[in-house]
Structure formats: C-alpha cells, structure tokens
Design a protein around this motif. Structure first.
Motif, short mmCIF file in Angstrom:
data_model
loop_
_atom_site.label_atom_id
_atom_site.label_comp_id
_atom_site.label_asym_id
_atom_site.label_seq_id
_atom_site.Cartn_x
_atom_site.Cartn_y
_atom_site.Cartn_z
N SER A 17 0.84 -1.19 0.00
CA SER A 17 0.00 0.00 0.00
C SER A 17 0.87 1.23 0.00
CB SER A 17 -0.91 0.01 1.23
OG SER A 17 -1.57 1.25 1.34
N THR A 18 0.95 1.92 -1.14
CA THR A 18 1.65 3.21 -1.20
C THR A 18 0.67 4.29 -1.64
OG1 THR A 18 2.44 2.68 -3.43
CG2 THR A 18 3.93 2.23 -1.58
N ASP A 19 -0.62 4.08 -1.41
CA ASP A 19 -1.61 5.12 -1.66
C ASP A 19 -1.56 6.09 -0.49
OD1 ASP A 19 -3.72 6.72 -2.29
OD2 ASP A 19 -5.24 5.14 -2.22
N LEU A 20 -1.05 7.27 -0.73
CA LEU A 20 -0.86 8.23 0.35
C LEU A 20 -2.02 9.20 0.51
CD1 LEU A 20 2.92 9.17 -0.04
CD2 LEU A 20 1.89 7.35 1.33
N ASP A 21 -2.90 9.29 -0.52
CA ASP A 21 -3.96 10.30 -0.46
C ASP A 21 -5.36 9.71 -0.54
OD1 ASP A 21 -3.80 9.50 -3.08
OD2 ASP A 21 -3.38 11.49 -3.91
N GLY A 22 -5.48 8.38 -0.49
CA GLY A 22 -6.78 7.74 -0.42
C GLY A 22 -7.59 7.77 -1.70
N ASP A 23 -6.92 7.97 -2.86
CA ASP A 23 -7.67 7.99 -4.12
C ASP A 23 -7.68 6.64 -4.81
OD1 ASP A 23 -5.08 7.81 -5.04
OD2 ASP A 23 -5.15 9.61 -6.29
N ASP A 77 -8.11 3.57 6.64
CA ASP A 77 -8.61 4.84 6.12
C ASP A 77 -8.25 5.02 4.65
OD1 ASP A 77 -5.91 5.35 6.25
OD2 ASP A 77 -6.08 7.15 7.50
N GLY A 78 -7.65 3.97 4.06
CA GLY A 78 -7.29 4.01 2.65
C GLY A 78 -5.99 4.72 2.36
N MET A 79 -5.29 5.16 3.39
CA MET A 79 -4.03 5.89 3.21
C MET A 79 -2.92 5.18 3.99
SD MET A 79 -5.34 9.87 3.44
CE MET A 79 -5.85 9.73 5.17
N ALA A 80 -1.79 4.98 3.34
CA ALA A 80 -0.71 4.24 3.95
C ALA A 80 -0.02 5.05 5.04
CB ALA A 80 0.32 3.83 2.89
N GLU A 81 0.19 4.41 6.17
CA GLU A 81 1.04 4.98 7.21
C GLU A 81 2.51 4.71 6.87
OE1 GLU A 81 -2.34 6.00 8.44
OE2 GLU A 81 -2.18 3.82 8.39
N PHE A 82 3.37 5.53 7.46
CA PHE A 82 4.81 5.33 7.35
C PHE A 82 5.27 4.60 8.61
CE2 PHE A 82 9.09 7.44 8.24
CZ PHE A 82 9.80 6.53 7.48
N VAL A 83 5.97 3.49 8.44
CA VAL A 83 6.45 2.69 9.57
C VAL A 83 7.97 2.66 9.53
CG1 VAL A 83 6.40 0.45 10.73
CG2 VAL A 83 4.38 1.26 9.49
N ARG A 84 8.56 2.95 10.66
CA ARG A 84 10.02 2.90 10.79
C ARG A 84 10.40 1.73 11.67
NH1 ARG A 84 11.65 7.83 13.62
NH2 ARG A 84 11.45 6.61 15.51
N ILE A 85 11.32 0.90 11.17
CA ILE A 85 11.87 -0.19 11.97
C ILE A 85 13.13 0.34 12.64
CG2 ILE A 85 12.80 -2.53 11.95
CD1 ILE A 85 11.19 -3.00 9.39
N ASN A 86 13.09 0.48 13.94
CA ASN A 86 14.21 1.04 14.68
C ASN A 86 15.34 0.03 14.84
OD1 ASN A 86 12.76 3.57 15.17
ND2 ASN A 86 11.49 2.36 16.56
N SER A 87 16.52 0.50 15.15
CA SER A 87 17.69 -0.37 15.23
C SER A 87 17.56 -1.43 16.32
CB SER A 87 18.96 0.46 15.45
OG SER A 87 18.86 1.25 16.62
N ASN A 96 -0.84 8.74 8.73
CA ASN A 96 -0.98 9.53 7.51
C ASN A 96 -2.06 10.59 7.70
OD1 ASN A 96 -1.65 10.46 4.86
ND2 ASN A 96 -0.85 8.58 3.99
N ASN A 97 -1.70 11.86 7.51
CA ASN A 97 -2.65 12.96 7.66
C ASN A 97 -3.40 13.30 6.37
OD1 ASN A 97 -1.96 13.42 10.38
ND2 ASN A 97 -0.23 14.71 9.80
N ASP A 101 2.69 16.68 1.68
CA ASP A 101 3.72 17.69 1.82
C ASP A 101 4.48 17.40 3.10
OD1 ASP A 101 2.17 18.65 3.94
OD2 ASP A 101 1.45 20.39 2.85
N GLY A 102 5.16 18.39 3.64
CA GLY A 102 5.95 18.18 4.84
C GLY A 102 5.14 17.87 6.08
N ASN A 103 3.80 18.03 5.99
CA ASN A 103 2.91 17.72 7.11
C ASN A 103 2.15 16.41 6.88
OD1 ASN A 103 3.42 20.24 8.56
ND2 ASN A 103 2.28 21.23 6.90
N ALA A 104 2.74 15.52 6.11
CA ALA A 104 2.05 14.29 5.73
C ALA A 104 1.77 13.37 6.91
CB ALA A 104 2.88 13.54 4.68
N TRP A 105 2.58 13.44 7.96
CA TRP A 105 2.51 12.45 9.02
C TRP A 105 2.35 13.10 10.40
CZ3 TRP A 105 2.43 8.43 5.90
CH2 TRP A 105 3.21 8.44 4.75
N SER A 106 1.64 12.39 11.28
CA SER A 106 1.61 12.77 12.69
C SER A 106 2.90 12.31 13.37
CB SER A 106 0.40 12.14 13.39
OG SER A 106 -0.81 12.63 12.85
#
Length: 234
Positions: A17-23, A77-87, A96-97, A101-106
């Motif tokens: 899922s790389t749909d970032l805007d739910g379209d 919500d149809g929009m992909a979250e960004f997940v970080r795998i920490n060390s 995903n907001n 743009d630069g405000n894409a994520w909480s």
C-alpha cells in the motif's frame, strides 16, 4: 499490502500500500540518500505524465536505511502509514494525515516494543483477513511465519498475540517469502519463490492460524529469472 525493501545489495518487493492520499492509486515514493522521502502523486495516467512533481513528505524520518522504511494502511482509512523499523527492532508508526507535503505524518508512536526480531528483512505487513488493516508478519529464523492481528489501535496495543500461520512454508529465506492479494478477495496470499525461480502460491483461507493457507500451486513456472531480488508482485 506489503513493503518495499532495498539495501546492502539486497532487494525484495511485494504488493504494498503506497496510496498516500486515499484515491485508490499507488503513489511513487523515493527514499533519498539523506533519508528524506519524496512522493510523486499518481495522476492516473499510464504514460509519461503518470506522476506529479515530487514533494518531500518526510524530512526527518529517523533513519537513512531504506530497509527500515515501510508503508502500510494500519487503520483502514485508505491511506498508507509510514512505519520505521528502529535499530533495536521496535516499530514506530507515523499516522498519515492525508496531506502530500511536509505535514504528511503525525508524530511517531511505538506500535511494537518486542516484535521478536531486529532483522528488517524478517518483518512484513499484509492484510490477512480483509479488514483493511495490515497485519504484522514475522518470518522466523526456522522459516515459520507468525502473524500479529491488527487491532486498529496505533499505539502499544496495536497487535494481538502472535499466531503461527505457516509451519512449513518451504523456505527459510525471507527474500523468497512474499505476500500479495492475487484474487481480489482483500486477503494477501503467501507466495514462495522457489530455488529454480518458479513461483508457488498458497491461497489465503481467511483463518489466522495453522490452517491459514490452502495447498500450494505453481503460478509461474518460468518467470525468466531465479534471482528473488528481481521479482516483484504488484
């Protein structure tokens, strides 16, 4: 829905899922060498004008390693979250907001404190039960697969306790293990890339236990390569 992995001379691609805007259209993401992430909005045109100009959607993702960056819809919500795998192996999710743009994520939240591995190659996300939310799947060192059901809560209680969903998948190599919905039922199948390059698929039965899959069938006998890093399912 799954993730793209690349780095250290290795790559593995799954339906993600790389749909970032739910379209409903997958957007193109580029992980830059400085760790920032740029997104190209999908214009829905399959030609040279397929994408809009890139926008930086993550200026400080907390890692420069693309192996540790994943995208999956975790809350239906149809929009992909960004997940970080920490060390240390913990997982942090950025909600995903819906703003490319630069405000894409909480702000990030830890969604898995003890996933059972620190190896990003052994961590996957796929919707296994057609609820629109990606489960977390761990590929264990013995090749067995454990699934953590998504509870729909983006915090430390995001997942149910793990269940073994594949005791004998036929490989211990995480590069040869993929997940993708192959029959449009909303549930990801398990796909194994065999040593001869052929592809075997296990149909998802919709049961998150050791009876999760039907018997495997060969779905591609001659894909033209035996290198799993050159095979992607989209």
């Amino acid at each position: 829905m799954e993730q793209w992995l690349a780095g250290s001379g290795k790559a593995v691609a799954d339906s993600q899922s790389t749909d970032l805007d739910g379209d409903g259209d997958a957007d193109l993401l580029r992980v830059n060498t400085d760790g920032t992430v740029s997104a190209f909005r999908n214009n829905g045109i399959l030609d040279g004008n397929a994408w809009s100009s890139p926008l930086v959607v993550a200026a400080s993702p907390g890692t420069t390693d693309p192996l540790r960056m994943r995208f999956a819809d975790l809350n239906n919500d149809g929009m992909a979250e960004f997940v970080r795998i920490n060390s240390d192996g913990t997982l942090s999710a950025f909600r995903n907001n819906g703003i490319l743009d630069g405000n894409a994520w909480s702000s990030p939240l830890v969604i898995a404190a003890s996933p059972g591995t620190t190896d990003p190659l052994r961590m996957r996300f796929a919707d296994l039960n057609n609820d629109g939310m990606a489960e977390f799947v761990r590929i264990n060192s013995d090749g067995t697969l454990s699934a953590f059901r998504n509870n729909g809560i983006l915090d430390g209680n995001a997942w149910s306790s793990p269940l073994v969903i594949a005791a004998s998948p036929g490989t211990t190599d995480p590069l040869r293990t993929r997940f993708a919905d192959l029959n449009n039922d909303g549930m990801a199948e398990l796909v194994r890339i065999n040593s001869d390059g052929s592809l075997s698929a296990f149909r998802n039965n919709g049961i998150m236990n050791d009876r999760a899959w039907s018997a495997d069938v060969v779905i591609a006998a001659n894909p033209g390569t035996t290198d799993p890093t050159r095979l992607a399912i989209a």
